[in-house]
Write an enzyme that holds these catalytic residues in place. Structure first.
Site, PDB file in Angstrom:
ATOM      1  N   GLU A  37      85.280 112.047  73.038  1.00 17.85           N
ATOM      2  CA  GLU A  37      85.365 110.995  74.254  1.00 17.85           C
ATOM      3  C   GLU A  37      85.800 112.070  75.523  1.00 17.85           C
ATOM      4  O   GLU A  37      85.449 111.771  76.341  1.00 17.85           O
ATOM      5  CB  GLU A  37      86.813 110.267  74.039  1.00 17.85           C
ATOM      6  CG  GLU A  37      86.496 109.011  73.111  1.00 17.85           C
ATOM      7  CD  GLU A  37      85.460 108.274  73.830  1.00 17.85           C
ATOM      8  OE1 GLU A  37      85.794 107.664  75.008  1.00 17.85           O
ATOM      9  OE2 GLU A  37      84.551 107.847  73.033  1.00 17.85           O
ATOM     10  N   CYS A 192      72.392  98.846  80.482  1.00 17.61           N
ATOM     11  CA  CYS A 192      72.899  98.479  81.744  1.00 17.61           C
ATOM     12  C   CYS A 192      73.121  99.585  82.344  1.00 17.61           C
ATOM     13  O   CYS A 192      74.444  99.892  82.818  1.00 17.61           O
ATOM     14  CB  CYS A 192      73.978  97.618  81.562  1.00 17.61           C
ATOM     15  SG  CYS A 192      74.775  96.451  83.152  1.00 17.61           S
ATOM     16  N   CYS A 199      67.385  94.523  81.960  1.00 18.80           N
ATOM     17  CA  CYS A 199      68.040  93.297  81.890  1.00 18.80           C
ATOM     18  C   CYS A 199      67.111  92.631  80.909  1.00 18.80           C
ATOM     19  O   CYS A 199      67.717  91.688  80.333  1.00 18.80           O
ATOM     20  CB  CYS A 199      67.994  92.489  83.144  1.00 18.80           C
ATOM     21  SG  CYS A 199      69.105  93.274  84.432  1.00 18.80           S
ATOM     22  N   CYS A 202      68.512  92.932  77.439  1.00 22.36           N
ATOM     23  CA  CYS A 202      70.127  93.074  77.410  1.00 22.36           C
ATOM     24  C   CYS A 202      70.404  91.805  76.872  1.00 22.36           C
ATOM     25  O   CYS A 202      70.134  90.581  77.009  1.00 22.36           O
ATOM     26  CB  CYS A 202      70.685  93.127  78.843  1.00 22.36           C
ATOM     27  SG  CYS A 202      72.586  92.976  78.686  1.00 22.36           S
ATOM     28  N   CYS A 208      75.067  86.846  82.217  1.00 21.09           N
ATOM     29  CA  CYS A 208      75.459  87.663  83.281  1.00 21.09           C
ATOM     30  C   CYS A 208      74.979  87.301  84.521  1.00 21.09           C
ATOM     31  O   CYS A 208      73.931  86.806  84.992  1.00 21.09           O
ATOM     32  CB  CYS A 208      74.494  88.911  82.920  1.00 21.09           C
ATOM     33  SG  CYS A 208      74.725  90.105  84.202  1.00 21.09           S
TER      34      CYS A 208
END
Length: 223
Positions: A37, A192, A199, A202, A208
């Protein structure tokens, strides 16, 4: 808008397309997840993989990192940039040895008290390593939520960020928190994206709002 369409659709997509073979995903080791991370802040996954493998080979656990000379830690970081991340990793490892007996803490407050770990990173570590329910709000998640809700306020305003945290918490499910956390990060990184979002592929496209408007590239809004 209910939380269910987003989390349910996202988890179904993750089951088919999620990045489950990343080297820090193979077991839920909080140390490995923490290192990944920190490396992934400001750095692409494809770049991080090589550095992560080399770093873990040399410092396989908190103890070895805490005992290491800072110069060696920085040497293994060469090329990743943002060297404060490496310095904070080293400092945090030493504090975990001193304050937590060498065991990565499981309490949110204890983790955010460590150098270089903010609210979102702490939430990601706890979700991915221990399946604790914590929202996250890294750059990818901000972009996904800003588009999903067509938030037209500047994303770098304090009020907007507070609203995004509220939405992040609302959408985080009670079950499969680790998978959901990875899924929403994966979606932002692979579909995204900041430019040329995909899109049509997605899983959130029918709900959305930015996609419905036909202007996903206009979100997030910045001053």
């Amino acid at each position: 808008m209910s939380e269910r369409p987003l989390s349910r659709r996202l988890l179904a997509w993750y089951d088919r397309h999620g990045r489950k073979t990343l080297p820090w995903k193979r077991r839920r080791d909080p140390y490995r997840i923490w290192v990944s991370e920190i490396m992934l802040q400001q750095t692409q996954v494809t770049t991080v993989i090589t550095y992560f493998k080399r770093f873990i080979a040399r410092f396989p656990d908190i103890q070895s990192l805490a005992r290491a000379d800072l110069d060696e830690v920085l040497h293994l970081w060469t090329g990743l940039g943002y060297y404060a991340r490496a310095r904070n990793l080293h400092k945090a490892a030493q504090r975990i040895m001193k304050e937590h007996g060498g065991v990565f803490p499981r309490a949110f407050e204890a983790i955010t008290d460590l150098p270089g770990i903010g609210r979102s990173t702490a939430g990601a570590i706890l979700a991915l390593a221990f399946n604790q329910r914590h929202p996250i709000l890294d750059g990818n998640v901000k972009r996904v939520l800003a588009r999903y809700h067509a938030i037209d306020a500047p994303i770098n305003k304090r009020e907007t960020e507070a609203h995004l945290w509220h939405l992040a918490d609302k959408h985080t499910p009670r079950a499969r928190v680790a998978d959901y956390t990875q899924a929403i990060m994966d979606l932002g990184a692979t579909l995204c994206t900041r430019t040329k979002p995909q899109c049509t592929a997605c899983p959130l496209r029918t709900h959305c709002q930015a996609c419905r408007l036909g202007t996903p590239q206009d979100f997030p809004v910045r001053t």
